[in-house]
Design an enzyme around this catalytic site. Structure first.
Site, PDB file in Angstrom:
ATOM      1  N   GLY A  56      -6.606  -7.217  21.526  1.00  0.00           N
ATOM      2  CA  GLY A  56      -8.025  -8.211  21.551  1.00  0.00           C
ATOM      3  C   GLY A  56      -7.700  -9.209  22.909  1.00  0.00           C
ATOM      4  CD  GLU A  57      -8.124 -13.483  26.168  1.00  0.00           C
ATOM      5  OE1 GLU A  57      -7.026 -13.323  26.947  1.00  0.00           O
ATOM      6  OE2 GLU A  57      -8.222 -14.348  25.385  1.00  0.00           O
ATOM      7  CB  SER A  58      -3.226 -13.248  23.194  1.00  0.00           C
ATOM      8  OG  SER A  58      -3.189 -13.456  24.435  1.00  0.00           O
ATOM      9  CB  CYS A  88      -1.932  -4.837  22.602  1.00  0.00           C
ATOM     10  SG  CYS A  88      -2.274  -5.101  24.429  1.00  0.00           S
ATOM     11  CB  ILE A 145      -5.906  -1.435  26.840  1.00  0.00           C
ATOM     12  CG1 ILE A 145      -6.001   0.394  26.480  1.00  0.00           C
ATOM     13  CG2 ILE A 145      -7.162  -1.972  27.439  1.00  0.00           C
ATOM     14  CD1 ILE A 145      -6.862   0.185  25.071  1.00  0.00           C
ATOM     15  CG  HIS A 182      -4.091  -0.286  21.791  1.00  0.00           C
ATOM     16  ND1 HIS A 182      -4.934  -1.366  21.299  1.00  0.00           N
ATOM     17  CD2 HIS A 182      -3.934  -1.008  23.275  1.00  0.00           C
ATOM     18  CE1 HIS A 182      -5.173  -2.457  22.092  1.00  0.00           C
ATOM     19  NE2 HIS A 182      -4.539  -2.289  23.201  1.00  0.00           N
ATOM     20  CD  GLU A 184      -5.264   0.267  18.161  1.00  0.00           C
ATOM     21  OE1 GLU A 184      -3.884   0.511  18.103  1.00  0.00           O
ATOM     22  OE2 GLU A 184      -5.773  -0.336  18.805  1.00  0.00           O
TER      23      GLU A 184
HETATM   24  N1  GLN Z   1      -4.555  -8.669  27.957  1.00  0.00           N
HETATM   25  C1  GLN Z   1      -4.752  -9.285  26.647  1.00  0.00           C
HETATM   26  C2  GLN Z   1      -3.969 -10.649  26.285  1.00  0.00           C
HETATM   27  O1  GLN Z   1      -3.481 -11.105  27.059  1.00  0.00           O
HETATM   28  C3  GLN Z   1      -4.034  -7.906  25.538  1.00  0.00           C
HETATM   29  C4  GLN Z   1      -4.771  -6.815  25.541  1.00  0.00           C
HETATM   30  C5  GLN Z   1      -5.036  -6.015  24.423  1.00  0.00           C
HETATM   31  O2  GLN Z   1      -4.628  -6.473  23.325  1.00  0.00           O
HETATM   32  N2  GLN Z   1      -5.204  -4.601  24.681  1.00  0.00           N
HETATM   33  O3  GLN Z   1      -4.341 -11.117  25.210  1.00  0.00           O
END
Ligand code: GLN
Length: 210
Positions: A56-58, A88, A145, A182, A184
């Site tokens: 996701g987006e951390s 990720c 990703i 990922h 999944e």
């Molecule tokens: N770039 C995202 C982050 O810094 C991580 C990307 C992902 O979870 N696929 O949170």
């Protein structure tokens, strides 16, 4: 919500605050003896035997964890022995150090991570990974990703996999696992099965108490 919970199941939660959680649930449904649960509240975290923190987006996921009190519930379950698998964004949140960032993290693994380590030119890519501890000699197709890498491993944290150029993309420390990719997003359930086995080993009462 808990979807099913028989005597024989381990409950694997997938943190569902933001990002790519549905695909993990689909993966877990394919493994025998697992009751998948989308965990969004402290109460839901408390019934998990193991927890996956998805991509996701951390910074967003970190903020939401704190806002809903899910961070404290996770830490308290971890003190009781709950294993976590971070993919990720999940890997970033498990790290003790995040290069150049003060953003919230659980800090449960002795690793340093670098976010978005592959730059803008290579937003996402796939490659075959060797993961000797998990995959014997049959490599795993891995999807990256906007992925982080692990730039430093300390203490009892150990490297499970590297890219061909040596960069570290999967680590384990005690009950916790982290992957930059990922697992999944392919049909290959080996990584999830490995985590479920870790959960069974670290929560030996799981089969009896639920
Ligand atoms: N770039 C995202 C982050 O810094 C991580 C990307 C992902 O979870 N696929 O949170």
């Amino acid at each position: 919500m808990l979807m099913s919970n028989s005597l024989h199941n381990v409950v694997i939660g997938v943190l569902g605050l933001q990002g790519d959680f549905e695909k993990h649930v689909e993966m877990l449904r394919r493994i025998d003896g697992v009751a998948p649960l989308i965990a969004r509240t402290p109460e839901e975290v408390r019934v998990c035997d193991g927890l996956i923190i998805p991509g996701g987006e951390s910074t967003t996921v970190g903020k939401l964890m704190v806002r809903y009190g899910v961070d404290e519930a996770i830490k308290s379950r971890v003190r009781e022995g709950m294993p976590i698998f971070g993919t990720c964004t999940g890997m970033i949140l498990l790290a003790r150090e995040i290069e150049g960032s003060e953003q919230y993290r659980l800090g449960l693994m002795d690793i340093t991570v670098r976010r978005n380590a592959f730059g803008r030119q290579i937003d996402s890519f796939e490659t075959d990974l060797q993961i000797p501890a998990i995959c014997d000699s049959r490599p795993l197709r891995a999807v990256f990703i906007r992925a982080p890498i692990v730039s430093e491993v300390r203490g009892s944290a150990e490297v499970l996999s590297r890219l061909a150029d040596g960069r570290i993309v999967m680590v384990r420390q005690g009950p916790h696992l982290a992957a930059a990719f990922h697992p999944e997003l392919t049909d290959d359930t080996r990584i999830h099965e490995y985590f479920v086995n870790v959960v069974r080993r670290f929560t030996p009462t799981a089969l009896n108490t639920k």
